[in-house]
Design an enzyme around this catalytic site. Structure first.
Site, PDB file in Angstrom:
ATOM      1  N   ARG A 157       0.887  -1.172   0.000  1.00 27.83           N
ATOM      2  CA  ARG A 157       0.000   0.000   0.000  1.00 27.83           C
ATOM      3  C   ARG A 157       0.924   1.221   0.000  1.00 27.83           C
ATOM      4  NH1 ARG A 157      -4.660   0.240   4.617  1.00 27.83           N
ATOM      5  NH2 ARG A 157      -3.055   1.428   5.684  1.00 27.83           N
ATOM      6  N   HIS A 176       3.520  -0.620   7.800  1.00 27.36           N
ATOM      7  CA  HIS A 176       2.206  -1.104   8.249  1.00 27.36           C
ATOM      8  C   HIS A 176       2.083  -2.580   7.874  1.00 27.36           C
ATOM      9  CE1 HIS A 176      -1.839  -0.319   9.685  1.00 27.36           C
ATOM     10  NE2 HIS A 176      -2.424  -0.558   8.531  1.00 27.36           N
ATOM     11  N   CYS A 234     -34.210   0.471   4.988  1.00 26.13           N
ATOM     12  CA  CYS A 234     -34.453   1.510   3.984  1.00 26.13           C
ATOM     13  C   CYS A 234     -33.428   2.639   4.172  1.00 26.13           C
ATOM     14  CB  CYS A 234     -35.866   2.061   4.127  1.00 26.13           C
ATOM     15  SG  CYS A 234     -37.148   0.789   4.270  1.00 26.13           S
TER      16      CYS A 234
HETATM   17  C1  LIG Z   1      -5.684   2.994  10.399  1.00 32.93           C
HETATM   18  C2  LIG Z   1      -4.241   2.822  10.595  1.00 32.93           C
HETATM   19  C3  LIG Z   1      -3.719   2.463  11.848  1.00 32.93           C
HETATM   20  C4  LIG Z   1      -4.599   2.027  13.002  1.00 32.93           C
HETATM   21  O1  LIG Z   1      -5.076   0.744  12.696  1.00 32.93           O
HETATM   22  P1  LIG Z   1      -5.987  -0.088  13.733  1.00 32.93           P
HETATM   23  O2  LIG Z   1      -6.080  -1.421  13.121  1.00 32.93           O
HETATM   24  O3  LIG Z   1      -7.292   0.635  13.772  1.00 32.93           O
HETATM   25  O4  LIG Z   1      -5.286  -0.042  15.015  1.00 32.93           O
HETATM   26  C5  LIG Z   1      -2.351   2.468  12.007  1.00 32.93           C
HETATM   27  N1  LIG Z   1      -1.528   2.783  10.983  1.00 32.93           N
HETATM   28  C6  LIG Z   1      -2.002   3.079   9.748  1.00 32.93           C
HETATM   29  C7  LIG Z   1      -1.059   3.390   8.654  1.00 32.93           C
HETATM   30  C8  LIG Z   1      -3.363   3.098   9.510  1.00 32.93           C
HETATM   31  O5  LIG Z   1      -3.821   3.372   8.285  1.00 32.93           O
END
Ligand SMILES: *Cc1c(COP(=O)(O)O)cnc(C)c1O
Length: 394
Positions: free
Chosen positions: A150, A182, A331
């Site tokens: 991503r 991430h 609805c």
């Molecule tokens: C949304 C997000 C988080 C938090 O994720 P959770 O699963 O809600 O704890 C952390 N880092 C990034 C890059 C995110 O997009």
């Protein structure tokens, strides 16, 4: 303010809700408590509370303040606009934003002291240009793609990006505050990609040190990794969902198992009740037909409010002292429930869609299971027609 009172099976409504079709109660004490618990689990790492998407539907500003009161020292949002709104409200905590496109107003971000994530050379070039224009130093976090594919730079793209970053640091236009990534499978802590992504992350941090960028804040863990994978905590954790008291790993543990309390309760008031005969078709398409003479209740919330249309006939609500599924199609603005032949419910009586699950009330996780989605999607999509009512001691 007291914590959200338990409505009890009798569902006694708080006085400030009179006349509202529907509302969302948000327990700020729960948010502060959840952050304290996440901080405890994070050990030496700091906590960045993620308040994107209006704090997962809970309201960005009150939630941010509650999270900071609970010990978060950082805030995180996806979009630049969200970050600017937090600053405009006077919240000065360190804050990271990571989703913007070419031409975004990075000048405003830099002048507001908002940290920008950098995944690509174009982003760094725009930030450097803005910093030069403003005669200041921008704060950036370099994002490495360790396997989610991503955001972030990957492979040779990372090498190129950090080379450029080193030049920008040398000329004083940026300061590298953080390096981050991430997970793809944080909710499955034993999945082999988890360890693999950590290895790639650590290699990326080492490569960064190789171009002279050291002493940066390393962060990788979302809620699931914060709760289940201490080896991924590094210097800072980034929980979102768990801040709001929901379990990111519902198969592994409930919120209570992790010391978390659901902060959101979605409540509506019946707009109408009516007694109908056996065999009455209910709502569009008559997908529900009464099996006996019964009392129907009209709930004035619909898919435009974030009650998913595929909750039709399956998602649970609590009304008139018991749990029951939605009757027939949801609805745009309303749906029906079958209160049963002995019901004494009247217009104005409360209906809980989801909350903390006390006294058998349904939870967002129950709705997620019923509708084939995740609790994240349900809470973030509750719409602006429902006022947020804030409760709880911080
Ligand atoms: C949304 C997000 C988080 C938090 O994720 P959770 O699963 O809600 O704890 C952390 N880092 C990034 C890059 C995110 O997009």
């Amino acid at each position: 303010m007291d914590a959200i009172p338990t409505l009890g099976p009798a569902l006694v409504l708080p006085p400030d809700t009179g006349g509202l079709s529907g509302f969302v109660e948000v327990d700020l004490g729960a948010i502060a408590n959840n952050v304290r618990e996440l901080k405890r689990r994070a050990g030496a790492a700091d906590v960045m509370a993620i308040i994107k998407a209006d704090a997962y539907g809970h309201g960005a500003l009150p939630s941010a303040r509650a999270a900071l009161a609970g010990g978060a020292t950082w805030l995180g949002v996806a979009q630049l606009n969200e970050a600017l709104q937090v600053r405009a409200a006077g919240i000065a905590a360190p804050m990271l934003t990571w989703l913007f496109v070419p031409g975004a107003d990075v000048d405003a971000a830099i002048l507001s002291g908002i940290d920008l994530s950098v995944s690509a050379p174009w982003a760094l070039a725009e930030i450097v240009a803005a910093a030069r224009r403003r005669g200041t130093t921008a704060r950036i976090h370099l994002k490495v793609d360790t396997g989610l594919a991503r955001g972030g730079a990957r492979g040779p793209g990372w090498t190129e990006l950090i080379g450029q970053a080193a030049s920008a640091v040398a000329e004083g236009s940026v300061e590298v505050i953080g390096v981050w990534s991430h997970f793809a499978y944080a909710d499955a802590p034993d999945h082999p990609t988890v360890r693999q992504q950590q290895i790639v992350f650590e290699e990326a941090v080492a490569e960064l040190a190789g171009v002279g960028i050291t002493n940066v804040i390393r962060h990788l863990a979302n809620s699931a990794a914060t709760l289940t994978n201490p080896s991924a905590h590094y210097d800072l954790v980034r929980p979102g969902l768990a801040v709001y008291g929901l379990s990111p790993v519902p198969d592994l543990g409930s919120p209570a198992d992790y010391g978390l309390r659901e902060a959101m309760r979605v409540v509506a008031c019946l707009a109408l009740v009516k007694d109908v005969e056996a065999g009455a078709g209910v709502s569009y398409g008559h997908t529900y037909v009464t099996s006996e003479a019964t009392r129907l209740g009209l709930v004035p919330l619909g898919y435009s409010d974030g009650v998913p249309r595929n909750a039709s006939s399956v998602a649970p609500v609590f009304a008139d002292g018991r749990r029951m599924p939605i009757a027939g199609r949801v609805c745009m603005d309303q749906f029906l429930i079958d209160l049963g032949p002995r019901s004494t419910a009247v217009a104005g009586d409360p209906v809980v869609l989801w909350g903390a699950g006390e006294d058998g009330l349904p939870t967002a996780q129950d709705w997620a299971a019923a509708t084939g989605t995740i609790n994240y999607e349900l809470v973030t999509r509750i719409g602006p027609r429902l006022p947020r009512l804030y409760r709880g001691d911080l």
